[in-house]
Design an enzyme around this catalytic site. Structure first.
Site, PDB file in Angstrom:
ATOM      1  N   ILE A   1      14.113  82.958 -19.510  1.00 24.75           N
ATOM      2  CA  ILE A   1      13.584  83.015 -18.174  1.00 24.75           C
ATOM      3  C   ILE A   1      13.586  81.498 -17.773  1.00 24.75           C
ATOM      4  CG2 ILE A   1      10.891  83.048 -19.057  1.00 24.75           C
ATOM      5  CD1 ILE A   1      10.436  84.249 -16.321  1.00 24.75           C
ATOM      6  N   SER A   2      14.062  80.977 -16.974  1.00 27.18           N
ATOM      7  CA  SER A   2      14.188  79.687 -16.395  1.00 27.18           C
ATOM      8  C   SER A   2      12.738  78.925 -16.350  1.00 27.18           C
ATOM      9  CB  SER A   2      15.052  79.462 -15.433  1.00 27.18           C
ATOM     10  OG  SER A   2      16.229  80.301 -15.390  1.00 27.18           O
ATOM     11  N   GLN A   3      12.710  77.656 -16.400  1.00 31.43           N
ATOM     12  CA  GLN A   3      11.625  76.819 -16.220  1.00 31.43           C
ATOM     13  C   GLN A   3      11.314  76.890 -14.654  1.00 31.43           C
ATOM     14  OE1 GLN A   3      12.853  72.895 -17.757  1.00 31.43           O
ATOM     15  NE2 GLN A   3      11.072  71.990 -16.834  1.00 31.43           N
TER      16      GLN A   3
END
Ligand code: SAH
Length: 213
Positions: free
Chosen positions: A60-62
């Protein structure tokens, strides 16, 4: 967001300090509890500004990168958006608060299933999650006003650029998977394509084909 006020304030403060200043984007991000999209031992870290592992070896992206990409996409309430790389579904849930309709494609069936469930439970009825090879886009629903790619191809895929409406915007990381990649914003005008480089990022690679098993 179901977290306490202090965590929420810190989260929004971090987003702002990293350049996410668009109020509509911040409001949308405030509405979506990242904790729902991060499972198991990583859940306590959901409000930290860092990418976290999800199943199928993906991430899951930042949050600040999600914010910067969403901001660069300039999504309006009448827009039809295509996302490539559903992953956890977090980015799609944020887009659902900003767009008219969101189509999100994921090559891992298991991720698509779990993202769809969370999004349905949240009552976000304008998001459609599909298991598909996003490198081909979704020709039957094209053209799209906005396209966001959350996995990195080496170059902007021509097939996706074709599916972008005139006046449309596409935001994507480009570059090789083991190197630093660039986040690119492409605007399609009557005269052609305008490219802007936004910042350095690191994403999992865009992989062709639907994952088996
Ligand atoms: N947007 C996600 C983060 C995505 S990680 C989130 O908010 O959590 C990138 C995702 O892209 C991974 O889940 C990976 O499986 C997916 N992906 C990679 N190549 C793809 C392709 N060709 N088609 C669809 N999904 C792809």
């Amino acid at each position: 967001m179901t977290v306490d006020a202090e965590t929420r304030m810190k989260f929004l403060y971090t987003l702002r300090s990293r350049g996410v200043t668009d109020e509509r984007v911040l409001k949308a991000m405030e509405k979506v509890d990242r904790g729902l999209f991060v499972q198991g031992i990583f859940a306590p870290h959901a409000y930290e500004d860092r990418p976290l592992p999800i199943s199928c070896g993906q991430t899951i992206s930042q949050p600040s990168v999600v914010g910067l990409m969403t901001q660069a996409l300039e999504v309006g309430p009448r827009d039809k958006v295509l996302e490539i790389g559903t992953g956890s579904g977090y980015q799609a849930a944020i887009l659902s608060h900003l767009a008219r309709r969101v189509y999100s494609l994921e090559r891992h069936r298991e991720l698509a299933r779990s993202a769809r469930k969370i999004i349905e439970d949240l009552g976000l009825v304008n998001v459609i999650v599909m298991t598909a090879d996003g490198s081909k886009g979704l020709p039957e629903q094209a053209p799209f006003d906005r396209i966001i790619v959350t996995a990195a191809p080496e170059d902007p895929p021509a097939i996706l650029l074709e599916q972008l409406a005139e006046g449309g915007i596409m935001v994507l990381p480009v570059g090789q998977s083991d190197r630093v990649q660039s986040l690119i914003k492409v605007r399609k005008t009557a005269d052609g394509l305008d490219y802007t480089e936004l910042c350095d990022v690191r994403f999992v690679p865009l992989v062709e084909g639907v994952a088996q098993g």
